[in-house]
Design an enzyme around this catalytic site. Structure first.
Site, PDB file in Angstrom:
ATOM      1  N   GLU A 218      -0.824  19.016 100.816  1.00  0.00           N
ATOM      2  CA  GLU A 218       0.146  18.024 100.343  1.00  0.00           C
ATOM      3  C   GLU A 218       0.134  17.859  98.831  1.00  0.00           C
ATOM      4  O   GLU A 218       1.191  17.713  98.206  1.00  0.00           O
ATOM      5  CB  GLU A 218      -0.111  16.674 101.019  1.00  0.00           C
ATOM      6  CG  GLU A 218       0.275  16.601 102.481  1.00  0.00           C
ATOM      7  CD  GLU A 218      -0.765  17.193 103.429  1.00  0.00           C
ATOM      8  OE1 GLU A 218      -0.513  17.247 104.639  1.00  0.00           O
ATOM      9  OE2 GLU A 218      -1.842  17.608 102.935  1.00  0.00           O
TER      10      GLU A 218
ATOM     11  N   GLN B 110       4.661  15.541 107.001  1.00  0.00           N
ATOM     12  CA  GLN B 110       4.805  15.647 108.454  1.00  0.00           C
ATOM     13  C   GLN B 110       4.662  14.278 109.102  1.00  0.00           C
ATOM     14  O   GLN B 110       5.385  13.926 110.039  1.00  0.00           O
ATOM     15  CB  GLN B 110       3.768  16.631 108.994  1.00  0.00           C
ATOM     16  CG  GLN B 110       4.101  17.148 110.371  1.00  0.00           C
ATOM     17  CD  GLN B 110       3.236  18.330 110.735  1.00  0.00           C
ATOM     18  OE1 GLN B 110       2.015  18.172 110.933  1.00  0.00           O
ATOM     19  NE2 GLN B 110       3.832  19.507 110.832  1.00  0.00           N
ATOM     20  N   PHE B 111       3.739  13.498 108.582  1.00  0.00           N
ATOM     21  CA  PHE B 111       3.590  12.078 108.902  1.00  0.00           C
ATOM     22  C   PHE B 111       3.282  11.359 107.593  1.00  0.00           C
ATOM     23  O   PHE B 111       2.568  11.897 106.738  1.00  0.00           O
ATOM     24  CB  PHE B 111       2.467  11.840 109.923  1.00  0.00           C
ATOM     25  CG  PHE B 111       2.747  12.395 111.284  1.00  0.00           C
ATOM     26  CD1 PHE B 111       3.369  11.614 112.255  1.00  0.00           C
ATOM     27  CD2 PHE B 111       2.409  13.699 111.594  1.00  0.00           C
ATOM     28  CE1 PHE B 111       3.648  12.136 113.502  1.00  0.00           C
ATOM     29  CE2 PHE B 111       2.672  14.233 112.846  1.00  0.00           C
ATOM     30  CZ  PHE B 111       3.303  13.449 113.801  1.00  0.00           C
ATOM     31  N   ALA B 112       3.791  10.157 107.441  1.00  0.00           N
ATOM     32  CA  ALA B 112       3.573   9.416 106.199  1.00  0.00           C
ATOM     33  C   ALA B 112       2.088   9.244 105.895  1.00  0.00           C
ATOM     34  O   ALA B 112       1.687   9.195 104.725  1.00  0.00           O
ATOM     35  CB  ALA B 112       4.241   8.039 106.282  1.00  0.00           C
ATOM     36  N   ASP B 113       1.281   9.178 106.935  1.00  0.00           N
ATOM     37  CA  ASP B 113      -0.170   9.025 106.764  1.00  0.00           C
ATOM     38  C   ASP B 113      -0.749  10.125 105.872  1.00  0.00           C
ATOM     39  O   ASP B 113      -1.707   9.908 105.131  1.00  0.00           O
ATOM     40  CB  ASP B 113      -0.873   9.084 108.128  1.00  0.00           C
ATOM     41  CG  ASP B 113      -0.201   8.219 109.174  1.00  0.00           C
ATOM     42  OD1 ASP B 113      -0.806   7.241 109.614  1.00  0.00           O
ATOM     43  OD2 ASP B 113       0.951   8.533 109.557  1.00  0.00           O
ATOM     44  N   PHE B 114      -0.164  11.332 105.962  1.00  0.00           N
ATOM     45  CA  PHE B 114      -0.741  12.487 105.273  1.00  0.00           C
ATOM     46  C   PHE B 114      -0.497  12.476 103.776  1.00  0.00           C
ATOM     47  O   PHE B 114      -1.058  13.293 103.053  1.00  0.00           O
ATOM     48  CB  PHE B 114      -0.191  13.784 105.876  1.00  0.00           C
ATOM     49  CG  PHE B 114      -0.520  13.982 107.333  1.00  0.00           C
ATOM     50  CD1 PHE B 114      -1.483  13.204 107.967  1.00  0.00           C
ATOM     51  CD2 PHE B 114       0.149  14.939 108.083  1.00  0.00           C
ATOM     52  CE1 PHE B 114      -1.781  13.379 109.316  1.00  0.00           C
ATOM     53  CE2 PHE B 114      -0.145  15.131 109.425  1.00  0.00           C
ATOM     54  CZ  PHE B 114      -1.108  14.345 110.043  1.00  0.00           C
TER      55      PHE B 114
ATOM     56  N   HIS C 139      -1.436   8.641 112.522  1.00  0.00           N
ATOM     57  CA  HIS C 139      -0.057   9.083 112.652  1.00  0.00           C
ATOM     58  C   HIS C 139       0.905   7.893 112.810  1.00  0.00           C
ATOM     59  O   HIS C 139       2.052   8.088 113.205  1.00  0.00           O
ATOM     60  CB  HIS C 139       0.112  10.013 113.857  1.00  0.00           C
ATOM     61  CG  HIS C 139      -0.624  11.310 113.740  1.00  0.00           C
ATOM     62  ND1 HIS C 139      -1.980  11.419 113.948  1.00  0.00           N
ATOM     63  CD2 HIS C 139      -0.198  12.554 113.444  1.00  0.00           C
ATOM     64  CE1 HIS C 139      -2.357  12.679 113.786  1.00  0.00           C
ATOM     65  NE2 HIS C 139      -1.283  13.385 113.479  1.00  0.00           N
TER      66      HIS C 139
END
Length: 667
Positions: free
Chosen positions: A406, A428-432, A473
């Site tokens: 990222e 892919q997910f905001a968490d990442f 996630h």
């Protein structure tokens, strides 16, 4: 009896280099040395605040810069003064930069070499060191996409190669065959930490093998070797685009910065490298070869000294910057003149996810060089299938699968922006995004304020709970970014808003975090214009009108509020969907609160430090005399978001909202 050649500790091979070029190399390596010696005097006099010395390393900066064309970008660090002087930046501008004056490049907002200049195709560092490596990838990617036979050079030190950004950037460059010269100045110490404690391989160049990358070791004190080898490699890379790892063996003759000194360096090691001084050795060599004589050298030195003194006088005589609050606030974002476009009468009922996909596709058509990057977004269509079919329509140059890195991809997007190309990065997910947090908040957010370079980037953030996806996630982490000046944050709740706001976010030349709640993707449908249209950022919408209370929310929580009001038809409420969190439409909020006298803010994020707290404070500050009750905030529990459905339901504030709303009405 010793001859003059016996005084030379470096072996030079000047075959096929004419005398004029040799003299230019000498002038260019001498100038940064003279400037540094002058700066060290000014530092002791308190006329500059700090200095990172490159004495002993000048040959690398000068040799690499002279190997590149003037229209090719270089990304230096704080020991690369020779890059700036070899690109012929007027010295008074550098001197003003170091004194925080207006003739510099950052209007006094940053120091030393923390700046860039499009005029001279130089992109300076930030203190975190690593991000510029990925930025170089983005510039090089732009070269490839525009079919330009150009190369980018980026610098780091041996200490910086321990950062994750280094490995991510090399991996991306190798996978995408980007024309980048990764220049590592190995001077033996990361501040005071020796290389034996930094890495456990013989040479940094060995790391190239792990990335399938060509690598070379170059004598960094030999100006001729640097210039000739890098010139040859750069010519090759222009014709056959690929990254190359260059390790320059050199030594730093002074402290990491002047205050740290060199007491940690063994005296015999300092003596060894003093004998390899790149400036003195080259000077003696040119005298021995008859290229220069004492008279030539004296004339060159006097000319450089005069230039330095003349330009210092200009900088010293320049007035100090006068602080102006309006100027400071106006320079956080590049000016964006929003142009509304919504003359489309044909609509179709679509899902939230379809609205996002349509907006992306129509923006790709509108902006012919717009790039989308993300994990699995190409043939696979992304984790949520939003970009399914995009490769067939736009090709893999514009719809790019990325390695799982990222940080480097966000940095690559920054490089694309520097080279004039818009891009979208899908988390892919905001968490990442936490794996790319540094470039978002320290590079993208601050770039325009620092040196007027915009970050024309949208980062898409699939987020939110209610789908039993667990702690990694399901986060809705907008508060990480709403408090960072320089970023815009968008968080729609409906398909119509998602499509129009995403189009505007892409048009906006500033960095935008675009939050898309996963729970809404396939659960919410709405009639949406079929053609391209835009909606303004920073404008909330009043979904319901009432007189008893103001409900303020955004994202999935708007739908929870709607459900609550549908269950309680007797409650007369204004329901405000903020839609964008930065900029925030406080006028709509204030007008409603002044009318109803009561306010409640509902967010999915956990309570403490969330944007509801700021909205509550703003209402208290600006509408206090209109309030009939305390402002209430309702949010998720102060825990990470859990996986099991019964725990997740307890975590989310949906049920608690109804009780708090009624209690506030009864206050």
């Amino acid at each position: 009896m010793k001859t003059i050649k016996d005084l030379i500790s470096i072996a030079y091979n000047i075959e096929n280099i004419d005398s004029d070029k040799l003299v230019t190399l000498y002038k260019n390596i001498l100038k940064p040395r003279f400037i540094e010696e002058k700066m060290l005097i000014l530092l002791r006099q308190g006329k500059i605040s700090k200095w990172f010395s490159g004495i002993g390393q000048e040959a690398i900066s000068v040799g690499v810069t002279m190997s590149l064309h003037d229209d090719e970008y270089i990304l230096p660090m704080h020991r690369n003064l020779g890059v700036f002087t070899s690109r012929n930046i007027p010295l008074y501008r550098l001197f003003s930069q170091w004194q925080g004056k207006a003739f510099g490049f950052t209007k006094g907002r940053d120091r030393s070499f923390h700046f860039g200049t499009q005029q001279y195709k130089i992109v300076g560092m930030i203190s975190h060191l690593g991000p510029q490596l990925g930025v170089a990838d983005g510039i090089a990617l732009a070269y490839k996409l525009k079919n330009k036979k150009q190369v980018t050079a980026v610098f780091t030190g041996e200490g910086g190669t321990s950062e994750g950004d280094f490995h991510e950037a090399l991996n991306v460059a190798s996978v995408w065959k980007l024309p980048v010269l990764f220049c590592v100045e190995n001077n033996g110490y990361g501040l005071s930490t020796p290389t034996s404690e930094q890495y456990n391989c013989k040479d940094i160049a060995d790391r190239g093998l792990g990335y399938g990358m060509e690598s070379h070791i170059i004598d960094g004190n030999n100006i001729i070797e640097v210039y000739t080898k890098v010139s040859k490699i750069a010519d090759s890379v222009r014709e056959n685009p690929r990254p190359v790892l260059l390790e320059f063996k050199t030594f730093r003759m002074r402290g990491h910065e002047e205050a740290s000194g060199t007491k940690y360096v063994p005296k015999e090691l300092l003596t060894t490298w003093e004998d390899k001084d790149p400036v003195l050795n080259f000077e003696v060599f040119l005298k021995a070869e008859g290229v220069l004589n004492d008279s030539n050298i004296t004339s060159i030195k006097e000319s450089i000294a005069d230039e330095i003194n003349e330009h210092l006088e200009i900088a010293f005589n320049e007035s100090d910057i006068i602080s102006n609050e309006t100027n400071e606030l106006n320079d956080v974002y590049e000016l964006f003149n929003y142009q509304g476009l919504n003359n489309n009468s044909k609509t179709k009922e679509i899902r939230f996810i379809d609205a996002v996909s349509e907006s992306l596709k129509q923006s790709m058509i509108k902006h012919k060089d717009l790039i989308i990057m993300g994990q699995d977004i190409a043939e696979y269509g992304g984790a949520f299938k939003i970009t399914e079919g995009f490769v067939d329509q736009f090709g893999k140059d514009r719809v790019r699968n990325t390695p799982i890195c990222e940080s480097a991809i966000i940095e690559t997007a920054m490089g694309l922006s520097i080279a004039g190309i818009k891009s979208i990065v899908e988390m892919q997910f905001a968490d990442f995004v936490s794996s790319g947090f540094n470039p978002v908040v320290n590079y993208l957010a601050k770039s325009y304020y620092r040196w007027s370079q915009n970050a024309d980037i949208v980062i898409r953030m699939p987020c939110g709970g209610g789908v039993t996806a667990g702690p990694f996630h399901s986060q809705t982490n907008e508060a990480w970014f709403t408090k960072t000046p320089g970023l815009k944050v968008v968080y729609p709740a409906f398909p119509y808003d998602a499509k129009g706001l995403l189009a505007t976010a892409i048009n906006d030349p500033n960095p935008v975090l675009f939050f898309e709640h996963k729970g809404l993707y396939r659960s919410i449908r709405q009639d949406v214009p079929t053609e391209y249209f835009t909606l303004p950022l920073g404008k909330a919408v009043l979904i319901k009108e009432g007189s008893d209370i103001t409900i303020i929310s955004y994202g999935a929580a708007v739908h929870w509020a709607l459900e609550t009001l549908d269950k309680n038809v007797g409650i007369s409420a204004d329901l405000i969907d903020l839609r964008t969190l930065q900029p925030l439409d406080v006028e709509t909020v204030y007008a409603s609160v002044k009318k109803t006298g009561k306010a409640i803010v509902l967010q999915e994020d956990s309570l403490f430090g969330g944007i509801a707290s700021d909205i509550s404070a703003l209402i208290m500050e600006h509408c206090f005399e209109y309030l009939d009750a305390p402002v209430k905030r309702v949010a998720s529990l102060e825990t990470p978001i859990p996986f099991a459905s019964q725990l997740e339901k307890q975590y989310l504030p949906k049920k608690r909202f109804e009780k708090t709303l009624k209690d506030l009405l009864d206050y």
